[in-house]
Write a protein that holds these residues in place. Structure first.
Motif, mmCIF file in Angstrom:
data_model
loop_
_atom_site.group_PDB
_atom_site.id
_atom_site.type_symbol
_atom_site.label_atom_id
_atom_site.label_comp_id
_atom_site.label_asym_id
_atom_site.label_seq_id
_atom_site.Cartn_x
_atom_site.Cartn_y
_atom_site.Cartn_z
ATOM 1 N N ALA A 147 38.168 84.321 13.173
ATOM 2 C CA ALA A 147 38.981 83.106 13.220
ATOM 3 C C ALA A 147 39.894 82.957 12.010
ATOM 4 O O ALA A 147 40.809 82.136 12.018
ATOM 5 C CB ALA A 147 38.080 81.877 13.331
ATOM 6 N N THR A 317 45.123 83.296 13.154
ATOM 7 C CA THR A 317 44.421 82.341 12.311
ATOM 8 C C THR A 317 44.207 81.077 13.125
ATOM 9 O O THR A 317 45.173 80.451 13.574
ATOM 10 C CB THR A 317 45.242 82.007 11.046
ATOM 11 O OG1 THR A 317 45.476 83.212 10.318
ATOM 12 C CG2 THR A 317 44.496 81.022 10.172
ATOM 13 N N ARG A 318 42.947 80.732 13.346
ATOM 14 C CA ARG A 318 42.659 79.588 14.213
ATOM 15 C C ARG A 318 43.100 78.297 13.558
ATOM 16 O O ARG A 318 42.672 77.951 12.459
ATOM 17 C CB ARG A 318 41.167 79.536 14.554
ATOM 18 C CG ARG A 318 40.815 78.366 15.460
ATOM 19 C CD ARG A 318 39.445 78.518 16.069
ATOM 20 N NE ARG A 318 39.408 79.576 17.072
ATOM 21 C CZ ARG A 318 39.848 79.442 18.319
ATOM 22 N NH1 ARG A 318 40.398 78.301 18.693
ATOM 23 N NH2 ARG A 318 39.760 80.423 19.168
ATOM 24 N N ARG A 319 43.991 77.584 14.248
ATOM 25 C CA ARG A 319 44.490 76.297 13.791
ATOM 26 C C ARG A 319 44.049 75.160 14.709
ATOM 27 O O ARG A 319 43.932 74.024 14.280
ATOM 28 C CB ARG A 319 46.023 76.323 13.726
ATOM 29 C CG ARG A 319 46.581 77.358 12.749
ATOM 30 C CD ARG A 319 48.085 77.523 12.943
ATOM 31 N NE ARG A 319 48.696 78.345 11.909
ATOM 32 C CZ ARG A 319 48.763 79.661 11.932
ATOM 33 N NH1 ARG A 319 48.237 80.331 12.949
ATOM 34 N NH2 ARG A 319 49.337 80.343 10.955
ATOM 35 N N ASP A 321 42.008 74.106 18.795
ATOM 36 C CA ASP A 321 40.763 74.279 19.552
ATOM 37 C C ASP A 321 40.993 74.938 20.910
ATOM 38 O O ASP A 321 40.145 74.855 21.797
ATOM 39 C CB ASP A 321 40.084 72.914 19.764
ATOM 40 C CG ASP A 321 39.669 72.276 18.446
ATOM 41 O OD1 ASP A 321 39.246 73.031 17.545
ATOM 42 O OD2 ASP A 321 39.773 71.041 18.327
ATOM 43 N N GLU A 329 48.932 84.958 22.457
ATOM 44 C CA GLU A 329 49.644 84.162 21.454
ATOM 45 C C GLU A 329 50.977 84.815 21.091
ATOM 46 O O GLU A 329 51.977 84.118 20.887
ATOM 47 C CB GLU A 329 48.777 83.960 20.214
ATOM 48 C CG GLU A 329 49.449 83.085 19.176
ATOM 49 C CD GLU A 329 48.488 82.249 18.353
ATOM 50 O OE1 GLU A 329 48.700 82.153 17.135
ATOM 51 O OE2 GLU A 329 47.540 81.666 18.922
ATOM 52 N N ASN A 387 46.633 77.038 19.520
ATOM 53 C CA ASN A 387 46.092 78.375 19.839
ATOM 54 C C ASN A 387 45.598 78.434 21.278
ATOM 55 O O ASN A 387 44.570 79.059 21.573
ATOM 56 C CB ASN A 387 44.930 78.755 18.906
ATOM 57 C CG ASN A 387 45.324 78.811 17.448
ATOM 58 O OD1 ASN A 387 44.754 78.103 16.628
ATOM 59 N ND2 ASN A 387 46.297 79.637 17.120
ATOM 60 N N ASN A 388 46.326 77.795 22.181
ATOM 61 C CA ASN A 388 45.872 77.718 23.577
ATOM 62 C C ASN A 388 46.750 78.572 24.494
ATOM 63 O O ASN A 388 47.137 78.140 25.586
ATOM 64 C CB ASN A 388 45.865 76.261 24.054
ATOM 65 C CG ASN A 388 45.066 76.106 25.337
ATOM 66 O OD1 ASN A 388 44.070 76.793 25.547
ATOM 67 N ND2 ASN A 388 45.502 75.206 26.201
#
Length: 419
Positions: A147, A317-319, A321, A329, A387-388
Motif C-alpha cells: 500500500a 500509493t494508497r490514498r 478506500d 489506475e 484509488n477506485n
C-alpha cells in the motif's frame, strides 16, 4: 484477430499475443533439453509454476515433485503435486506448503537432480518466516509495503531479510543435489535475485538497509520484525559453497512479450515505439507522462497508426478506500490526462491476469471513456483520487478479465494513436 478499425479489440489482441509469448507450454520445453539420468525431483513456486510443471511433464512424462501456485492457478499434472496458497499477502496454506517443500529439498542427495520452477508471485507463495517471526507479522508487513507505493525491488530486498527460504536459502536446502532453476521473469531488469525474491540466488544481506527502506516509505514494521532487523539475520551469500554449481536460467521475460506484440502491430501497418520493458514508478505519474507522449505523436499528424508499448511494474500509493491495481489506475489516470482525445486509446494489463489483488487484468480506455462515465454520474477524477480504478471500469464495462493466464511477465501497456 481483431482489426485496426476496432481499436479497443486491437489493443486486447496485442495483450493476448504478449501473454501467449510467455506461455510455459512453449518456453519450458525449449529450455529443458534431455532429462538427466537418475532421480529427478521437481520443485517450484509462482503464479506460472503449475503451468511450468505441466509443460515439463508434457516433455518428460510424469515426474516426482511439489509445486506451490496461487489459488485458481493449479494445473492437472500426472506426478507432480500442485498445491495452492494466497497471493499477494501470504496465508497459512502457503506456510504449510513451504514447510513441505523445504522438507523435500533437504531430503535430496548428491546423486539427485532438482529442477526448480520459479515465477513471479513466488515471494508470497514461498512463505517461511525466519525464526522468531510469525505469519501475522509477515501478513501485516506485506500489506503495508504494497500500500506504500514501495518499488518491488525494495520489497523483495526486505522479504529476503525476513525469510527462511528466500535469498538463496532454498538452494542451500537443496544442496548437495544438483540444482537447475528455470525462471519466468516478472521484475524490471530481469535480475534472478529479484524473481520471487531469489530463493536460488545468494544474497549478501543488509538488515540495516531493510530497516532504513521501511522508514523511507513510512512503513512501521511489527515489533518482532523491527527487533529481528536490529539483530540481523544469517544470509546465504553468493559465494556460499552450497550454491556452487547452481544454474539459474531465465526462460521468458517482458522483452519477449513486448517483441511479440510489436511484430503483430507491425504486421497491421502500425508503427511501434518501444518505451522500455522495465519502467517503474507511481502508476498515475507514468500514465500522465505517456499520455503526453501520445498527444505529441498525434500532433505529428502521421498517415498511419502508432502504438507506444511498455512493460515493467508500476506501484500505487494508497490514498483512498477504493479497489484498484496499478494497471487499472494507469488506464484511468491516462484517460483523465487525455481528456477524451479523439484519436488515442489505452490498455494496461498485468500478464498474470491479476491486477493488484483483484481478479482482473486491467482495463481499456478511449475517446468516449470520460463522457460515458459522466453520463452515468461518475467522476473519473474522484474515482482516481479514491484509488477506485477497478470500480470505475467495472461500472462502465471496460475491464479486461482473461482469468488465470498461467504465466507472469509483469505489466503490459499499449497506447494506440490512430491517424
Amino acid at each position: 484477430m481483431a482489426k485496426l478499425n476496432d481499436p479497443n479489440a486491437f489493443l486486447r489482441s496485442l495483450f493476448d499475443v504478449a501473454v501467449a509469448a510467455a506461455d510455459p507450454m512453449a518456453c519450458v520445453p525449449a529450455a529443458l533439453g534431455a532429462r538427466p539420468s537418475g532421480r529427478v525431483v521437481v520443485l517450484g513456486a509462482g503464479k506460472a509454476s503449475a503451468r511450468m510443471a505441466e509443460a515439463l511433464e508434457d516433455a518428460w512424462g510424469p515426474q516426482e515433485g511439489f509445486v506451490i501456485t496461487r489459488y485458481g492457478y493449479a494445473r492437472p499434472c500426472k506426478g507432480i503435486e500442485i498445491v495452492e496458497a494466497a497471493h499477494p499477502v501470504p496465508d497459512q496454506a502457503g506456510v504449510e506448503a513451504t514447510a513441505r517443500l523445504l522438507d523435500i529439498a533437504r531430503g535430496l542427495g548428491a546423486d539427485d537432480t532438482c529442477i526448480m520452477l520459479i515465477s513471479g508471485g513466488g515471494s508470497a507463495l514461498l512463505c517461511a518466516p525466519a525464526d522468531g517471526l510469525s505469519l501475522d507479522d509477515k501478513q501485516k508487513l506485506a500489506a503495508d509495503m504494497l500500500a506504500s507505493g514501495m518499488p518491488i525491488g525494495d520489497i523483495n530486498g526486505i522479504r529476503k531479510e525476513l525469510s527462511a527460504v528466500k535469498g538463496g536459502r532454498l538452494a542451500a536446502a537443496v544442496h548437495p543435489a544438483k540444482l537447475v532453476c528455470l525462471m519466468i521473469s516478472d521484475v524490471p531488469g530481469d535480475d534472478p535475485g529479484d524473481i520471487a525474491s531469489g530463493p536460488t540466488v545468494g544474497h549478501a544481506g543488509d538488515a540495516d538497509l531493510a530497516a532504513r527502506t521501511l522508514a523511507n516509505w513510512n512503513v512501521t514494521p511489527p515489533p518482532a520484525i523491527e527487533a529481528f532487523l536490529r539483530a540481523g539475520g544469517a544470509p546465504v551469500a553468493a559465494d556460499d559453497p552450497r550454491l556452487a554449481g547452481v544454474e539459474n536460467h531465465i526462460i521468458a521475460a517482458p522483452a519477449q512479450s513486448l517483441a511479440a506484440a510489436a511484430r503483430m502491430a507491425e504486421d497491421h501497418g502500425v508503427e511501434v515505439r518501444l518505451l522500455g520493458d522495465d519502467l517503474e514508478g507511481e502508476a498515475r505519474d507514468l500514465a500522465a507522462a505517456q499520455a503526453a507522449q501520445a498527444i505529441a505523436v498525434a500532433q505529428e499528424r502521421l498517415p498511419h497508426a502508432v502504438v507506444l508499448l511498455s512493460g515493467g511494474e508500476c506501484t500505487v500509493t494508497r490514498r483512498g478506500d477504493g479497489i484498484g491495481g496499478p494497471n487499472a489506475e494507469f488506464t484511468l489516470a491516462a484517460a483523465v490526462a487525455l481528456r477524451g482525445h479523439p484519436n488515442i486509446y489505452v490498455l494496461a494489463c498485468d500478464t498474470d491476469g491479476v491486477d493488484g489483488a483483484a481478479e482482473v487484468a486491467g482495463a481499456v480506455a478511449g475517446p468516449d471513456t470520460l463522457a460515458l462515465a459522466e453520463a452515468m454520474g461518475i467522476s473519473a477524477e474522484a474515482q482516481l483520487n479514491e484509488n477506485n480504478a477497478h470500480g470505475f471500469f467495472e461500472r462502465i464495462g471496460a475491464q479486461v478479465v482473461p482469468g488465470p493466464t498461467l504465466t507472469n511477465v509483469n505489466d503490459f501497456r499499449a497506447i494506440l494513436v490512430m491517424p
